[in-house]
Motif scaffolding. Structure first.
Motif, PDB file in Angstrom:
ATOM      1  N   HIS A  52       0.848  -1.192   0.000  1.00 14.40           N
ATOM      2  CA  HIS A  52       0.000   0.000   0.000  1.00 14.40           C
ATOM      3  C   HIS A  52       0.885   1.243   0.000  1.00 14.40           C
ATOM      4  O   HIS A  52       0.600   2.210  -0.716  1.00 14.40           O
ATOM      5  CB  HIS A  52      -0.942   0.001   1.204  1.00 14.40           C
ATOM      6  N   GLY A  53       1.945   1.233   0.782  1.00 12.77           N
ATOM      7  CA  GLY A  53       2.880   2.359   0.784  1.00 12.77           C
ATOM      8  C   GLY A  53       3.512   2.565  -0.583  1.00 12.77           C
ATOM      9  O   GLY A  53       3.642   3.711  -1.049  1.00 12.77           O
ATOM     10  N   LEU A  54       3.885   1.471  -1.226  1.00  7.16           N
ATOM     11  CA  LEU A  54       4.446   1.571  -2.579  1.00  7.16           C
ATOM     12  C   LEU A  54       3.413   2.112  -3.564  1.00  7.16           C
ATOM     13  O   LEU A  54       3.736   2.888  -4.466  1.00  7.16           O
ATOM     14  CB  LEU A  54       4.965   0.204  -3.039  1.00  7.16           C
ATOM     15  N   LEU A  55       2.159   1.701  -3.378  1.00  4.09           N
ATOM     16  CA  LEU A  55       1.073   2.189  -4.231  1.00  4.09           C
ATOM     17  C   LEU A  55       0.862   3.694  -4.046  1.00  4.09           C
ATOM     18  O   LEU A  55       0.733   4.432  -5.027  1.00  4.09           O
ATOM     19  CB  LEU A  55      -0.220   1.431  -3.917  1.00  4.09           C
ATOM     20  N   VAL A  56       0.856   4.150  -2.815  1.00  2.00           N
ATOM     21  CA  VAL A  56       0.679   5.573  -2.540  1.00  2.00           C
ATOM     22  C   VAL A  56       1.833   6.373  -3.141  1.00  2.00           C
ATOM     23  O   VAL A  56       1.624   7.431  -3.749  1.00  2.00           O
ATOM     24  CB  VAL A  56       0.545   5.820  -1.020  1.00  2.00           C
ATOM     25  N   ASP A  57       3.059   5.851  -3.002  1.00  2.00           N
ATOM     26  CA  ASP A  57       4.214   6.520  -3.608  1.00  2.00           C
ATOM     27  C   ASP A  57       4.080   6.597  -5.125  1.00  2.00           C
ATOM     28  O   ASP A  57       4.358   7.634  -5.736  1.00  2.00           O
ATOM     29  CB  ASP A  57       5.513   5.798  -3.245  1.00  2.00           C
ATOM     30  N   ALA A  58       3.660   5.500  -5.735  1.00  2.00           N
ATOM     31  CA  ALA A  58       3.496   5.474  -7.193  1.00  2.00           C
ATOM     32  C   ALA A  58       2.418   6.448  -7.641  1.00  2.00           C
ATOM     33  O   ALA A  58       2.551   7.106  -8.677  1.00  2.00           O
ATOM     34  CB  ALA A  58       3.166   4.056  -7.660  1.00  2.00           C
ATOM     35  N   GLN A  59       1.349   6.579  -6.860  1.00  2.00           N
ATOM     36  CA  GLN A  59       0.294   7.534  -7.197  1.00  2.00           C
ATOM     37  C   GLN A  59       0.830   8.962  -7.133  1.00  2.00           C
ATOM     38  O   GLN A  59       0.517   9.786  -7.990  1.00  2.00           O
ATOM     39  CB  GLN A  59      -0.907   7.375  -6.253  1.00  2.00           C
ATOM     40  N   SER A  60       1.672   9.254  -6.150  1.00  2.00           N
ATOM     41  CA  SER A  60       2.264  10.597  -6.041  1.00  2.00           C
ATOM     42  C   SER A  60       3.163  10.901  -7.229  1.00  2.00           C
ATOM     43  O   SER A  60       3.130  12.004  -7.785  1.00  2.00           O
ATOM     44  CB  SER A  60       3.065  10.715  -4.748  1.00  2.00           C
ATOM     45  N   VAL A  61       3.962   9.912  -7.630  1.00  2.00           N
ATOM     46  CA  VAL A  61       4.836  10.089  -8.794  1.00  2.00           C
ATOM     47  C   VAL A  61       3.991  10.334 -10.038  1.00  2.00           C
ATOM     48  O   VAL A  61       4.309  11.203 -10.855  1.00  2.00           O
ATOM     49  CB  VAL A  61       5.757   8.859  -8.972  1.00  2.00           C
ATOM     50  N   LEU A  62       2.919   9.586 -10.173  1.00  2.00           N
ATOM     51  CA  LEU A  62       2.031   9.754 -11.323  1.00  2.00           C
ATOM     52  C   LEU A  62       1.421  11.155 -11.348  1.00  2.00           C
ATOM     53  O   LEU A  62       1.396  11.805 -12.397  1.00  2.00           O
ATOM     54  CB  LEU A  62       0.920   8.704 -11.298  1.00  2.00           C
ATOM     55  N   GLU A  63       0.967  11.628 -10.211  1.00  2.00           N
ATOM     56  CA  GLU A  63       0.353  12.954 -10.181  1.00  2.00           C
ATOM     57  C   GLU A  63       1.357  14.046 -10.525  1.00  2.00           C
ATOM     58  O   GLU A  63       1.022  14.988 -11.256  1.00  2.00           O
ATOM     59  CB  GLU A  63      -0.272  13.199  -8.807  1.00  2.00           C
ATOM     60  N   ARG A  64       2.589  13.917 -10.052  1.00  2.00           N
ATOM     61  CA  ARG A  64       3.623  14.905 -10.411  1.00  2.00           C
ATOM     62  C   ARG A  64       3.934  14.843 -11.904  1.00  2.00           C
ATOM     63  O   ARG A  64       4.090  15.881 -12.559  1.00  2.00           O
ATOM     64  CB  ARG A  64       4.902  14.674  -9.595  1.00  2.00           C
ATOM     65  N   ALA A  65       4.006  13.638 -12.452  1.00  2.00           N
ATOM     66  CA  ALA A  65       4.283  13.485 -13.882  1.00  2.00           C
ATOM     67  C   ALA A  65       3.150  14.082 -14.709  1.00  2.00           C
ATOM     68  O   ALA A  65       3.396  14.749 -15.728  1.00  2.00           O
ATOM     69  CB  ALA A  65       4.488  12.010 -14.227  1.00  2.00           C
ATOM     70  N   GLU A  66       1.919  13.862 -14.288  1.00  2.00           N
ATOM     71  CA  GLU A  66       0.782  14.446 -15.001  1.00  2.00           C
ATOM     72  C   GLU A  66       0.811  15.972 -14.937  1.00  2.00           C
ATOM     73  O   GLU A  66       0.537  16.641 -15.945  1.00  2.00           O
ATOM     74  CB  GLU A  66      -0.530  13.926 -14.410  1.00  2.00           C
TER      75      GLU A  66
END
Length: 159
Positions: A52-66
């Motif tokens: 879940h922590g890895l998922l939250v981190d990946a979501q943050s990276v995605l939002e910054r990339a977007e």
């Protein structure tokens, strides 16, 4: 985000967080604290919290990339340049990472998921890290090739 790019996909984290909280009957913060206090008490909880922590981190990276891609697209003329295309690829990679981690969390939460009750699951369970000490070994006195071929150590050293 107000751009609408990831509003629907951001719910992936929210939906999975709700499923985790329902499965373990506690809030995510409580579950994280419990796992931090006793990481070996419940292996399933430990795995879910980690992913879940890895998922939250990946979501943050995605939002910054977007956000970066959206900012670049707003400054572009009708044709997209190579740096902006690179940002688009970064968004695609971030989506892939986020979706992969979401799939792992879903798999961890599903007790009937493929691979959890068959021979492969039993083999995987044997590969988990051991809690006790490893078997003590010592380094061989001669190289394995020499021992295997039956040659003497003296010959190997060139004597």
């Amino acid at each position: 985000m107000t751009d609408g790019i990831s509003d629907a996909s951001a719910d992936v984290v929210g939906v999975l967080t709700q499923r985790i909280e329902a499965r373990f009957d506690m809030g995510m913060d409580q579950l994280k604290d419990a796992v931090a206090a006793a990481p070996t008490a419940n292996r399933a909880a430990t795995d879910v919290v980690k992913w879940h922590g890895l998922l939250v981190d990946a979501q943050s990276v995605l939002e910054r990339a977007e956000d970066d891609l959206l900012a670049a697209l707003q400054t572009q003329p009708s044709e997209v340049d190579d740096p902006t295309m690179g940002l688009a690829h970064r968004v695609n990679a971030a989506v892939t990472a986020r979706d992969g981690r979401a799939m792992v969390v879903r798999w961890l939460l599903d007790p009937d998921a493929p691979g959890k009750k068959d021979l492969a699951a039993q083999r995987l369970a044997r590969l988990r890290p051991r809690t006790g000490p490893a078997v003590q070994t010592s380094a061989p006195s001669t190289p394995a090739v020499v021992r295997y071929l039956g040659w003497s150590a003296a010959w190997w050293r060139g004597v």
